[in-house]
Design a protein around this motif. Structure first.
Motif, PDB file in Angstrom:
ATOM      1  N   GLU A  20       3.694  20.550   6.388  1.00 34.77           N
ATOM      2  CA  GLU A  20       4.831  20.152   5.548  1.00 34.77           C
ATOM      3  C   GLU A  20       4.379  19.245   4.398  1.00 34.77           C
ATOM      4  N   PHE A  21       3.412  19.743   3.657  1.00 37.85           N
ATOM      5  CA  PHE A  21       2.905  18.969   2.536  1.00 37.85           C
ATOM      6  C   PHE A  21       3.995  18.714   1.500  1.00 37.85           C
ATOM      7  N   ALA A  22       3.868  17.593   0.794  1.00 39.11           N
ATOM      8  CA  ALA A  22       4.765  17.332  -0.330  1.00 39.11           C
ATOM      9  C   ALA A  22       4.402  18.203  -1.522  1.00 39.11           C
ATOM     10  N   GLU A  23       3.143  18.594  -1.610  1.00 41.92           N
ATOM     11  CA  GLU A  23       2.694  19.500  -2.675  1.00 41.92           C
ATOM     12  C   GLU A  23       1.279  19.964  -2.348  1.00 41.92           C
ATOM     13  N   ILE A  67       2.286  13.474   1.675  1.00 41.79           N
ATOM     14  CA  ILE A  67       0.932  13.996   1.887  1.00 41.79           C
ATOM     15  C   ILE A  67       0.754  15.199   0.977  1.00 41.79           C
ATOM     16  N   THR A  68      -0.146  15.089   0.017  1.00 42.05           N
ATOM     17  CA  THR A  68      -0.490  16.213  -0.850  1.00 42.05           C
ATOM     18  C   THR A  68      -1.919  16.645  -0.541  1.00 42.05           C
ATOM     19  N   THR A  69      -2.297  17.844  -0.998  1.00 49.35           N
ATOM     20  CA  THR A  69      -3.602  18.372  -0.599  1.00 49.35           C
ATOM     21  C   THR A  69      -4.137  19.385  -1.596  1.00 49.35           C
ATOM     22  N   ASP A  70      -5.402  19.769  -1.408  1.00 53.52           N
ATOM     23  CA  ASP A  70      -6.042  20.867  -2.132  1.00 53.52           C
ATOM     24  C   ASP A  70      -6.335  21.987  -1.147  1.00 53.52           C
ATOM     25  N   ILE A  71      -6.134  23.232  -1.576  1.00 50.42           N
ATOM     26  CA  ILE A  71      -6.515  24.392  -0.769  1.00 50.42           C
ATOM     27  C   ILE A  71      -7.170  25.429  -1.676  1.00 50.42           C
ATOM     28  N   ILE A  72      -8.270  25.989  -1.217  1.00 50.85           N
ATOM     29  CA  ILE A  72      -8.984  27.046  -1.936  1.00 50.85           C
ATOM     30  C   ILE A  72      -8.513  28.400  -1.428  1.00 50.85           C
ATOM     31  N   LEU A 111       0.873  -1.170   0.000  1.00 50.85           N
ATOM     32  CA  LEU A 111       0.000   0.000   0.000  1.00 50.85           C
ATOM     33  C   LEU A 111       0.914   1.225   0.000  1.00 50.85           C
ATOM     34  N   MET A 112       0.891   1.973  -1.077  1.00 55.11           N
ATOM     35  CA  MET A 112       1.918   2.974  -1.332  1.00 55.11           C
ATOM     36  C   MET A 112       1.864   4.153  -0.352  1.00 55.11           C
ATOM     37  N   PRO A 113       3.049   4.676   0.020  1.00 61.01           N
ATOM     38  CA  PRO A 113       3.126   5.787   0.991  1.00 61.01           C
ATOM     39  C   PRO A 113       2.868   7.141   0.341  1.00 61.01           C
TER      40      PRO A 113
END
Length: 426
Positions: free
Chosen positions: A323-326, A296-301, A252-254
């Motif tokens: 400390e998101f990766a992107e 950990i990547t994310t969306d922000i408005i 299960l990929m990190p």
């Protein structure tokens, strides 16, 4: 007949496109690379933002201009939510976010009658999960496996619950059957996807069987599968079983895309999100305790209605803290029919300024994350090859895109490389 299929937007749309592509191939139709050569063109549209609507319109017009005599099928979120607009765009068959399993029969009917077909039932929340009649085998290295559709969350800025309908799950038997078929076809990586994939199983099995159980069953059922990956999921949907799977299974990929949308609790309340920043950060910390190298990547408005400078600063500081990766940054897009559309809007210039600020932060965070792996051995699944540049491209387990010198394609091959600054690929 010759056909050309195009998907806009999310991985779910890509999955649906590939399933229809496979169904057309199975009945003897031929796929072409140029829409000018197509007798049938299918466009699976997106409507998550106003920009998505615009791109959908542009592509529909472009397909008709390039192939004026083809049978043009328009389906998906844009046609579901904006039927009156799509009706003006010279499509022959218009389908929304249900009845996609009827597309092939509609094509045959249109060939006989040349009469336009419209099957859209906007605002019908109650839908059932559609099996599209074929598995979604793609020409790519990575196989997508759709297991869920629809959404029940009703965030204040989003039309998707209205357009996609209620959350509904694929049976575990069908999901496992397709997973086995993908592995038998030679896919080394499968990506689980859905509109709100963390809701998987609730409508069919209640609390007895959920996404974590499905993850475990896919891995146990397919011991030769090298990689299983999750697509976007809300932090509130990360159950103890999913955490357990990250602990037990290296396959299960990190990498997780955990949608945040805002780092201010007051903005999250106006958005009608279902978590606080405290809960979000605790989940991120728990995942990193289990899998320290997880991306950990994310969306922000940026510029949500009524968002003050103080609230924006909270978001900026919280993004740095995580400390998101992107970060995928979206200036707020007003959607008629949502609660947020009736709130006081942030001016265009402020939205753009905030978006640019966060994009710069995202680049800095991404560089910081990538630098942690310089000099380390990384296992890469190669997916693409540029013969002119002499470069092969692929992704690491934590979804870093890499490039390496190559004299021939290494597609579908897995190799260990030493990750360096020169390996990075944007």
């Amino acid at each position: 007949m010759n056909f050309y299929v195009l998907a806009l937007g999310c991985k779910v749309n890509s999955y649906e496109k590939d399933a229809l592509r496979e169904a057309l191939l199975n009945r003897g139709d031929l796929e072409v690379d140029n829409p000018k050569d197509a007798d049938i063109i299918i466009v699976n549209t997106c409507s998550v933002t106003a920009t998505s609507d615009q791109k959908s319109r542009q592509h529909i017009r472009k397909m008709r201009r390039l192939s004026p005599n083809s049978i043009l099928v328009v389906m998906g979120c844009y046609s579901e939510g904006h039927l009156s607009e799509v009706e003006t765009l010279d499509a022959d068959i218009i389908v929304g976010t249900s009845s996609r399993d009827k597309v092939l029969s509609y094509i045959d009917s249109f060939k006989e009658t040349r009469e336009r077909i419209i099957d859209v039932n906007y605002l019908s929340r109650k839908k059932s999960y559609e099996e599209l009649g074929a598995f979604a085998f793609t020409s790519n290295t990575r196989g997508f496996l759709k297991v869920q559709d629809g959404c029940d969350k009703f965030c204040s800025y989003c039309l998707i619950p209205f357009i996609r309908g209620n959350s509904r799950s694929r049976t575990k038997e069908e999901a496992l059957k397709e997973a086995r078929a993908l592995v038998e076809k030679g896919y080394q990586e499968i990506v689980l996807t859905g509109i709100e994939v963390g809701f998987y199983g609730l409508d069919l099995y209640g609390d007895a069987y959920g996404l974590g159980d499905l993850i475990e069953d896919i891995l146990l059922d397919n011991p030769t599968l090298k990689r299983l990956r999750l697509s976007s999921i809300d932090v509130s949907e990360i159950t103890p079983k999913i955490i357990e799977c990250f602990e037990k299974y290296d396959r299960l990929m990190p990498h997780l895309h955990l949608s945040l949308q805002s780092g201010s609790d007051t903005v999250l309340e106006r958005m009608k999100r279902h978590y606080s920043t405290k809960e979000y950060f605790e989940a991120v910390s728990r995942l990193r305790t289990i899998r320290p190298d997880i991306a950990i990547t994310t969306d922000i408005i940026a510029g949500f209605p009524l968002e003050t400078e103080e609230e924006w600063k909270e978001t900026v500081e919280f993004a740095k803290k995580c400390e998101f990766a992107e970060i995928h940054v979206f200036p707020y897009s007003s959607r008629k029919g949502t609660a947020a559309a009736n709130m006081k809007q942030v001016d265009f210039e402020t939205k753009q300024r905030r978006a640019r600020e966060l994009i710069d932060i995202s680049r800095s965070l991404r560089d910081k994350y990538e630098e942690k792996f310089f000099g380390k051995n990384m296992l890469v699944l190669f997916e693409d090859f540029d013969p002119k540049a002499g470069l092969a491209y692929g992704h690491t387990e934590n979804y870093l895109l890499v490039k390496v010198p190559a004299t021939s394609s290494m597609q579908d091959e897995m190799h260990e490389i030493v990750y360096e600054a020169s390996s990075k690929a944007d």
